[in-house]
Scaffold this active site. Structure first.
Site, PDB file in Angstrom:
ATOM      1  N   LYS A  53     -34.446  17.657  -1.622  1.00  0.00           N
ATOM      2  CA  LYS A  53     -35.809  18.103  -1.993  1.00  0.00           C
ATOM      3  C   LYS A  53     -36.924  18.311  -0.955  1.00  0.00           C
ATOM      4  O   LYS A  53     -37.549  19.332  -0.832  1.00  0.00           O
ATOM      5  CB  LYS A  53     -36.422  17.300  -3.048  1.00  0.00           C
ATOM      6  CG  LYS A  53     -35.861  17.180  -4.361  1.00  0.00           C
ATOM      7  CD  LYS A  53     -35.964  16.064  -5.226  1.00  0.00           C
ATOM      8  CE  LYS A  53     -35.025  15.860  -6.496  1.00  0.00           C
ATOM      9  NZ  LYS A  53     -35.386  14.982  -7.656  1.00  0.00           N
ATOM     10  N   GLN A  97     -38.433   9.275  -7.531  1.00  0.00           N
ATOM     11  CA  GLN A  97     -37.238   9.543  -7.667  1.00  0.00           C
ATOM     12  C   GLN A  97     -36.501   8.402  -8.473  1.00  0.00           C
ATOM     13  O   GLN A  97     -37.115   7.381  -8.459  1.00  0.00           O
ATOM     14  CB  GLN A  97     -36.360   9.525  -6.478  1.00  0.00           C
ATOM     15  CG  GLN A  97     -34.962   9.793  -6.460  1.00  0.00           C
ATOM     16  CD  GLN A  97     -34.830  11.222  -6.872  1.00  0.00           C
ATOM     17  OE1 GLN A  97     -35.448  12.288  -6.776  1.00  0.00           O
ATOM     18  NE2 GLN A  97     -33.599  11.331  -7.725  1.00  0.00           N
ATOM     19  N   ASP A 120     -42.053  17.096 -12.137  1.00  0.00           N
ATOM     20  CA  ASP A 120     -40.766  16.776 -12.861  1.00  0.00           C
ATOM     21  C   ASP A 120     -40.636  17.102 -14.245  1.00  0.00           C
ATOM     22  O   ASP A 120     -39.707  17.207 -14.711  1.00  0.00           O
ATOM     23  CB  ASP A 120     -40.392  15.396 -12.617  1.00  0.00           C
ATOM     24  CG  ASP A 120     -39.292  14.831 -11.699  1.00  0.00           C
ATOM     25  OD1 ASP A 120     -38.603  15.857 -11.436  1.00  0.00           O
ATOM     26  OD2 ASP A 120     -39.275  13.633 -11.090  1.00  0.00           O
TER      27      ASP A 120
HETATM   28  N1  GUN Z   1     -32.932  11.411 -10.702  1.00  0.00           N
HETATM   29  C1  GUN Z   1     -32.243  12.162 -10.841  1.00  0.00           C
HETATM   30  N2  GUN Z   1     -32.531  13.183 -11.249  1.00  0.00           N
HETATM   31  C2  GUN Z   1     -33.885  13.325 -10.997  1.00  0.00           C
HETATM   32  C3  GUN Z   1     -34.850  14.325 -11.066  1.00  0.00           C
HETATM   33  O1  GUN Z   1     -34.586  15.456 -11.574  1.00  0.00           O
HETATM   34  N3  GUN Z   1     -36.407  13.683 -10.993  1.00  0.00           N
HETATM   35  C4  GUN Z   1     -36.531  12.366 -10.568  1.00  0.00           C
HETATM   36  N4  GUN Z   1     -37.710  11.967 -10.457  1.00  0.00           N
HETATM   37  N5  GUN Z   1     -35.465  11.495 -10.478  1.00  0.00           N
HETATM   38  C5  GUN Z   1     -34.116  12.014 -10.628  1.00  0.00           C
END
Ligand code: GUN
Length: 286
Positions: A53, A97, A120
């Site tokens: 990311k 996350q 998100d």
């Molecule tokens: N853990 C797995 N996929 C995601 C996501 O798209 N966003 C976040 N914040 N955590 C995750």
């Protein structure tokens, strides 16, 4: 029939180059889009995801901050960090996350993120905005699936029956809402569905988002249907695979997304799109 492949990598590259142009234009006007990513603990998969990311942000010219904390971080400490980022004008998007260590309540953390920075799309306000058709941020994975449908000319889904397999808050439920907003007739299937195959055989679009291999096999697909695979699993040899029996379904479907190289890259791309949008909204409100 051999299905056409919807290439998530190629579509991502195109969308990311559009984001890079918008980022350059906004930066020239004095607002550089900024994303903060918080990782708590040492989950291996999460470490890889957050690295990807942050790298994606750098590639499109965003400001990005990665805050890594030990698993012993308290909930109060994490909430304080989120509050600080809510008040930081250089940050337009905040991503915490998941999963978080067990002693931290994810829901409380997500609800502390300002909805205006919830890139998100997990905040209750974002989910509610999607439900009622108001401006908000859309959850990245289902948003990416909608862009994949658009890329094959399926923007207005009037007259189409879409079957979503899975009802999670981060994929299945928002996916169903986005398909509905595009005028599809939507069925949500899950572990309590009596006859899954009877449902999927009626579908013009199937989205598999369960997290289990071979949830969708060739005999369950209507010839010519669009098959979108959100799954991320490992096969017996440890190779990445989705929820769909790709080799079987590709001979029946009209379009199919591969794993890897399908929905996966689109999720990060839509995070960039949401962060870009957040920065543009902030700049417009100045
Ligand atoms: N853990 C797995 N996929 C995601 C996501 O798209 N966003 C976040 N914040 N955590 C995750």
């Amino acid at each position: 029939m051999t299905a056409q492949i919807i290439d998530g990598k190629a579509l991502s590259a195109q969308l990311r180059s559009e984001v890079a142009q918008r980022a350059a234009a906004l930066t020239a006007q004095g607002t550089k889009p900024g994303l903060a990513v918080i990782l708590v603990g040492d989950n291996q998969a999460s470490q890889v995801y957050v690295r990807n990311k942050v790298k994606a942000c750098e590639d499109v010219g965003f400001h990005s901050v990665l805050e890594k904390y030990d698993a012993s971080m308290t909930e109060a400490e994490l909430l304080a960090r989120v509050e600080a980022l809510n008040n930081d004008p250089s940050i337009h998007g905040i991503l915490v996350q998941l999963p978080l260590p067990k002693h931290i309540d994810d829901h409380k953390v997500i609800e502390t993120i300002s909805p205006s920075k919830d890139v998100d799309g997990f905040h209750v306000a974002s989910a509610g905005a999607l439900m009622v058709g108001e401006v908000g941020f859309k959850a990245c994975t289902p948003y990416g699936c909608m862009k994949m449908l658009e890329s094959i000319g399926m923007k207005d889904l009037r007259g189409k029956h879409a079957v979503v397999i899975g009802r999670s808050n981060i994929v299945g439920k928002p996916m169903a809402m986005m398909l509905l907003a595009a005028n599809a007739t939507v069925t949500i299937c899950h572990s309590g569905t009596a006859d899954l195959a009877a449902m999927t055989r009626q579908a013009d679009i199937v989205v598999a988002a369960v997290g289990k291999r071979n949830v969708l096999t060739a005999d369950m697909v209507k010839p010519g249907a669009v098959v979108i695979d959100v799954g991320m699993n490992r096969d017996d040899e440890g190779k990445l695979c989705g929820d769909v029996d790709y080799n079987g379904c590709k001979d029946v479907a009209g379009y199919i997304t591969p794993v890897p190289g399908g929905v996966g890259p689109m999720t990060i791309t839509m995070l960039l799109v949401n962060t870009m949008e957040a920065a543009e909204r902030t700049a417009a409100a100045k």
